[in-house]
Design a protein around this motif. Structure first.
Motif, PDB file in Angstrom:
ATOM      1  N   GLY A   4      61.496  57.519 129.056  1.00 61.07           N
ATOM      2  CA  GLY A   4      61.018  56.955 128.187  1.00 61.07           C
ATOM      3  C   GLY A   4      61.851  57.876 126.796  1.00 61.07           C
ATOM      4  O   GLY A   4      62.710  58.281 126.727  1.00 61.07           O
ATOM      5  N   LEU A   5      60.566  57.298 125.526  1.00 59.82           N
ATOM      6  CA  LEU A   5      61.384  57.847 124.291  1.00 59.82           C
ATOM      7  C   LEU A   5      59.922  58.305 123.913  1.00 59.82           C
ATOM      8  O   LEU A   5      59.206  58.382 123.848  1.00 59.82           O
ATOM      9  CB  LEU A   5      61.967  56.687 123.026  1.00 59.82           C
ATOM     10  CG  LEU A   5      62.698  55.750 124.121  1.00 59.82           C
ATOM     11  CD1 LEU A   5      63.103  54.648 122.876  1.00 59.82           C
ATOM     12  CD2 LEU A   5      64.173  56.927 123.872  1.00 59.82           C
ATOM     13  N   GLY A   6      60.373  59.432 122.519  1.00 59.16           N
ATOM     14  CA  GLY A   6      59.554  60.254 122.246  1.00 59.16           C
ATOM     15  C   GLY A   6      59.488  60.305 120.786  1.00 59.16           C
ATOM     16  O   GLY A   6      61.171  60.664 120.000  1.00 59.16           O
ATOM     17  N   LEU A   7      58.500  61.206 119.896  1.00 55.18           N
ATOM     18  CA  LEU A   7      58.688  61.201 118.223  1.00 55.18           C
ATOM     19  C   LEU A   7      57.721  63.022 118.914  1.00 55.18           C
ATOM     20  O   LEU A   7      57.240  63.172 119.158  1.00 55.18           O
ATOM     21  CB  LEU A   7      58.192  60.820 117.315  1.00 55.18           C
ATOM     22  CG  LEU A   7      58.483  59.259 117.444  1.00 55.18           C
ATOM     23  CD1 LEU A   7      57.542  58.666 116.377  1.00 55.18           C
ATOM     24  CD2 LEU A   7      59.700  59.109 117.104  1.00 55.18           C
ATOM     25  N   THR A   8      59.070  64.020 117.863  1.00 58.68           N
ATOM     26  CA  THR A   8      57.857  65.174 117.817  1.00 58.68           C
ATOM     27  C   THR A   8      57.710  65.453 116.168  1.00 58.68           C
ATOM     28  O   THR A   8      57.269  64.482 115.250  1.00 58.68           O
ATOM     29  CB  THR A   8      59.447  65.994 117.157  1.00 58.68           C
ATOM     30  OG1 THR A   8      60.114  65.787 116.813  1.00 58.68           O
ATOM     31  CG2 THR A   8      60.271  66.564 119.042  1.00 58.68           C
ATOM     32  N   VAL A   9      56.824  66.213 116.244  1.00 58.20           N
ATOM     33  CA  VAL A   9      55.483  66.826 114.919  1.00 58.20           C
ATOM     34  C   VAL A   9      55.420  67.806 114.629  1.00 58.20           C
ATOM     35  O   VAL A   9      55.249  68.523 115.707  1.00 58.20           O
ATOM     36  CB  VAL A   9      53.956  66.129 115.283  1.00 58.20           C
ATOM     37  CG1 VAL A   9      53.349  66.210 113.899  1.00 58.20           C
ATOM     38  CG2 VAL A   9      54.119  63.875 115.359  1.00 58.20           C
ATOM     39  N   ALA A  10      55.368  68.167 113.758  1.00 57.59           N
ATOM     40  CA  ALA A  10      55.687  69.731 112.646  1.00 57.59           C
ATOM     41  C   ALA A  10      54.929  70.179 112.076  1.00 57.59           C
ATOM     42  O   ALA A  10      54.779  68.904 111.319  1.00 57.59           O
ATOM     43  CB  ALA A  10      56.784  70.421 112.952  1.00 57.59           C
ATOM     44  N   ASN A  11      53.852  70.850 111.888  1.00 59.23           N
ATOM     45  CA  ASN A  11      53.004  71.558 111.051  1.00 59.23           C
ATOM     46  C   ASN A  11      53.623  72.519 110.134  1.00 59.23           C
ATOM     47  O   ASN A  11      54.262  73.702 110.342  1.00 59.23           O
ATOM     48  CB  ASN A  11      51.563  71.789 111.113  1.00 59.23           C
ATOM     49  CG  ASN A  11      50.674  72.485 109.616  1.00 59.23           C
ATOM     50  OD1 ASN A  11      51.291  71.452 108.766  1.00 59.23           O
ATOM     51  ND2 ASN A  11      50.313  72.855 110.278  1.00 59.23           N
ATOM     52  N   ASN A  12      54.860  71.774 108.439  1.00 56.26           N
ATOM     53  CA  ASN A  12      55.123  72.843 108.268  1.00 56.26           C
ATOM     54  C   ASN A  12      54.303  73.642 106.896  1.00 56.26           C
ATOM     55  O   ASN A  12      53.700  73.043 105.851  1.00 56.26           O
ATOM     56  CB  ASN A  12      56.630  71.599 106.862  1.00 56.26           C
ATOM     57  CG  ASN A  12      57.304  72.814 106.323  1.00 56.26           C
ATOM     58  OD1 ASN A  12      56.603  73.555 105.242  1.00 56.26           O
ATOM     59  ND2 ASN A  12      58.572  72.511 107.089  1.00 56.26           N
ATOM     60  N   ALA A  13      54.261  74.531 107.011  1.00 54.79           N
ATOM     61  CA  ALA A  13      53.572  75.091 106.306  1.00 54.79           C
ATOM     62  C   ALA A  13      53.603  74.664 104.334  1.00 54.79           C
ATOM     63  O   ALA A  13      52.315  74.905 103.994  1.00 54.79           O
ATOM     64  CB  ALA A  13      53.860  77.101 105.499  1.00 54.79           C
ATOM     65  N   GLU A  14      54.563  74.492 103.856  1.00 54.71           N
ATOM     66  CA  GLU A  14      54.512  74.190 102.736  1.00 54.71           C
ATOM     67  C   GLU A  14      54.557  72.403 102.576  1.00 54.71           C
ATOM     68  O   GLU A  14      53.934  72.061 101.036  1.00 54.71           O
ATOM     69  CB  GLU A  14      56.206  74.298 102.165  1.00 54.71           C
ATOM     70  CG  GLU A  14      56.723  75.471 102.286  1.00 54.71           C
ATOM     71  CD  GLU A  14      57.980  75.749 101.532  1.00 54.71           C
ATOM     72  OE1 GLU A  14      58.807  75.386 101.030  1.00 54.71           O
ATOM     73  OE2 GLU A  14      58.549  77.023 101.432  1.00 54.71           O
ATOM     74  N   ARG A  15      55.269  71.217 103.295  1.00 58.01           N
ATOM     75  CA  ARG A  15      55.048  69.813 103.677  1.00 58.01           C
ATOM     76  C   ARG A  15      53.722  69.492 104.123  1.00 58.01           C
ATOM     77  O   ARG A  15      53.857  68.049 103.995  1.00 58.01           O
ATOM     78  CB  ARG A  15      56.236  69.929 103.379  1.00 58.01           C
ATOM     79  CG  ARG A  15      57.498  69.722 102.563  1.00 58.01           C
ATOM     80  CD  ARG A  15      59.004  69.166 102.797  1.00 58.01           C
ATOM     81  NE  ARG A  15      58.995  69.078 104.430  1.00 58.01           N
ATOM     82  CZ  ARG A  15      59.644  70.427 104.536  1.00 58.01           C
ATOM     83  NH1 ARG A  15      60.474  71.872 103.560  1.00 58.01           N
ATOM     84  NH2 ARG A  15      60.797  70.937 105.959  1.00 58.01           N
TER      85      ARG A  15
END
Length: 247
Positions: free
Chosen positions: A142-153
């Motif tokens: 399979g294929l996937g995307l990561t997601v992150a919460n950047n404190a500034e952006r």
């Protein structure tokens, strides 16, 4: 691997209708089995809760279910890891479909880790191979995307990845079976940080999962899971005991 889950998806799970009014009991050791279920797990980081609900796909011989999990709460009180806390560590939502005639399945796997403020969503295919005595293999890609919460952006997508693996099953008796599920994940594109360090400080990682299961009744089982990686020893990995009931 960290994952992302949406409020809309959770609502869809909780409101999903049953797949059939009179549904035969499924083989709970089969990775392609689709059934309504509930589970509770005790882990080194606290408690886990799992709820699975089947629904009607409208396609003959194709079953489907949503499985929602809440992981790692009451960790400081009941767990034994130094970093554990009593709040929820992670939520996970999976949408799974299985073709009962071809032995092929597909899965959307999404979850979010609150401690790391990061997650991912992936889509993969699973295919059952013919049994070889007590052994059966179910390759996955399979294929996937990561997601992150950047404190500034704020929230951003660091990159895309590929996952290749296999679910392995060894049937020991009618009530006892083992699973070994290695998964290899590798960065495909994205930021330089993600491509070079996105998986445990590297561009890729080999993850391991081992499960030993006992079926008390056709509806109820107990499973022991261990999760580790090429960078983490078995003893230092995640461990849990899970009880599951099929409705």
């Amino acid at each position: 691997m960290k994952h992302l889950v949406t409020t809309t998806a959770i609502a869809a799970l909780l409101s999903a209708p049953a797949f059939a009014e009179e549904e035969q009991l499924q083989d709970m050791s089969d990775p392609l089995a689709v059934f309504t279920q509930a589970g509770m797990g005790y882990t080194d980081k606290g408690l886990n809760i799992k709820i699975g609900q089947t629904y009607d796909t409208g396609i003959e011989n194709v079953g489907a279910m949503n499985v929602f999990e809440v992981k790692g709460f009451m960790g400081d009180t009941l767990g034994w890891r130094d970093e554990a806390n009593d709040s929820v560590d992670e939520v996970r939502l999976r949408n799974f479909r299985a073709d009962l005639t071809t032995g092929r399945g597909s899965q959307v796997d999404a979850s979010y880790n609150f401690n790391n403020e990061a997650g991912s969503v992936s889509y993969s295919f699973l295919q059952a191979l013919p049994k070889m005595g007590p052994v059966q293999l179910f390759p996955l890609a399979g294929l996937g995307l990561t997601v992150a919460n950047n404190a500034e952006r704020g929230y951003e997508i660091p990159g895309a990845f590929a996952v290749i693996g296999v679910f392995g099953k060894l049937q020991i008796t009618d009530k006892i079976w083992l699973n070994y599920n290695p998964m290899y994940m590798s960065a495909l594109s994205g930021s330089e940080v993600f491509k070079n360090m996105g998986f445990e400080g590297d561009s890729s990682v080999l993850m391991h999962e081992l499960a030993a299961s006992y079926q008390f009744t056709p509806r109820f089982n107990m499973r022991y899971f261990a999760n580790w990686s090429e960078n983490t020893d078995y003893n230092d990995g995640g461990h849990r005991i899970e009880f599951n009931y099929q409705f």
